[in-house]
Write a protein that holds these residues in place. Structure first.
Motif, PDB file in Angstrom:
ATOM      1  N   HIS A  93      -6.037   0.902  -0.445  1.00  0.00           N
ATOM      2  CA  HIS A  93      -5.997   2.125  -1.262  1.00  0.00           C
ATOM      3  C   HIS A  93      -7.404   2.692  -1.435  1.00  0.00           C
ATOM      4  O   HIS A  93      -7.632   3.891  -1.253  1.00  0.00           O
ATOM      5  N   SER A  94      -8.352   1.825  -1.776  1.00  0.00           N
ATOM      6  CA  SER A  94      -9.731   2.257  -2.017  1.00  0.00           C
ATOM      7  C   SER A  94     -10.373   2.816  -0.749  1.00  0.00           C
ATOM      8  O   SER A  94     -11.005   3.883  -0.778  1.00  0.00           O
ATOM      9  N   GLN A 116      -8.884   6.162   0.186  1.00  0.00           N
ATOM     10  CA  GLN A 116      -9.393   7.185  -0.731  1.00  0.00           C
ATOM     11  C   GLN A 116     -10.823   7.591  -0.347  1.00  0.00           C
ATOM     12  O   GLN A 116     -11.221   8.741  -0.552  1.00  0.00           O
ATOM     13  N   TYR A 146       0.827  -1.206   0.000  1.00  0.00           N
ATOM     14  CA  TYR A 146       0.000   0.000   0.000  1.00  0.00           C
ATOM     15  C   TYR A 146       0.866   1.263   0.000  1.00  0.00           C
ATOM     16  O   TYR A 146       0.622   2.202  -0.765  1.00  0.00           O
ATOM     17  N   GLN A 147       1.863   1.275   0.852  1.00  0.00           N
ATOM     18  CA  GLN A 147       2.684   2.481   1.017  1.00  0.00           C
ATOM     19  C   GLN A 147       3.635   2.724  -0.139  1.00  0.00           C
ATOM     20  O   GLN A 147       3.996   3.868  -0.413  1.00  0.00           O
ATOM     21  N   ASN A 148       4.060   1.675  -0.850  1.00  0.00           N
ATOM     22  CA  ASN A 148       5.113   1.827  -1.850  1.00  0.00           C
ATOM     23  C   ASN A 148       4.685   1.606  -3.292  1.00  0.00           C
ATOM     24  O   ASN A 148       5.517   1.775  -4.187  1.00  0.00           O
ATOM     25  N   GLN A 149       3.431   1.230  -3.522  1.00  0.00           N
ATOM     26  CA  GLN A 149       2.990   0.954  -4.883  1.00  0.00           C
ATOM     27  C   GLN A 149       1.683   1.675  -5.189  1.00  0.00           C
ATOM     28  O   GLN A 149       0.818   1.795  -4.322  1.00  0.00           O
ATOM     29  N   THR A 150       1.548   2.105  -6.412  1.00  0.00           N
ATOM     30  CA  THR A 150       0.306   2.719  -6.854  1.00  0.00           C
ATOM     31  C   THR A 150      -0.712   1.613  -7.149  1.00  0.00           C
ATOM     32  O   THR A 150      -0.332   0.472  -7.432  1.00  0.00           O
ATOM     33  N   PRO A 151      -1.994   1.962  -7.115  1.00  0.00           N
ATOM     34  CA  PRO A 151      -3.004   0.963  -7.490  1.00  0.00           C
ATOM     35  C   PRO A 151      -2.776   0.418  -8.905  1.00  0.00           C
ATOM     36  O   PRO A 151      -3.006  -0.769  -9.155  1.00  0.00           O
ATOM     37  N   GLU A 152      -2.304   1.259  -9.798  1.00  0.00           N
ATOM     38  CA  GLU A 152      -2.052   0.820 -11.176  1.00  0.00           C
ATOM     39  C   GLU A 152      -0.971  -0.259 -11.221  1.00  0.00           C
ATOM     40  O   GLU A 152      -1.111  -1.262 -11.922  1.00  0.00           O
ATOM     41  N   ASN A 153       0.114  -0.061 -10.490  1.00  0.00           N
ATOM     42  CA  ASN A 153       1.182  -1.067 -10.435  1.00  0.00           C
ATOM     43  C   ASN A 153       0.685  -2.374  -9.815  1.00  0.00           C
ATOM     44  O   ASN A 153       1.033  -3.461 -10.271  1.00  0.00           O
TER      45      ASN A 153
END
Length: 82
Positions: A56-57, A60, A10-17
């Motif tokens: 992430h969701s 947000q 969660y802290q180091n990757q984007t949702p896209e990745n």
């Protein structure tokens, strides 16, 4: 499922990745030559990535990181108890 790994993702990757990685792991899991051990590892990674995507969701949508992590853990544990 390991919360420290989910937090790290969660802290180091984007949702896209995370989505791209999830697609690769799912494709790998469908390969008929994949051993049971490899499937277990891929399954664990898929669970952790899905957890990070859910965190992430939820963040947000206004949850704190801690609450989002705990919410995912409770969801998984609740589904195991059924």
């Amino acid at each position: 499922m390991k919360l420290p790994i989910i937090r790290q993702f969660y802290q180091n990757q984007t949702p896209e990745n995370l989505e791209k990685t999830l697609e690769v792991l799912e494709s790998f899991s469908e390969f008929r030559g994949t051993s049971d051990e490899d499937l277990n590892v891929a399954g664990e990674l898929i669970t952790n990535i899905c957890g990070a995507l859910e965190v992430h969701s939820n963040v947000q949508n206004g949850m704190t990181e801690k609450d989002a992590l705990n919410s995912f853990a409770q969801k998984v544990l609740g589904s195991i108890d059924r």
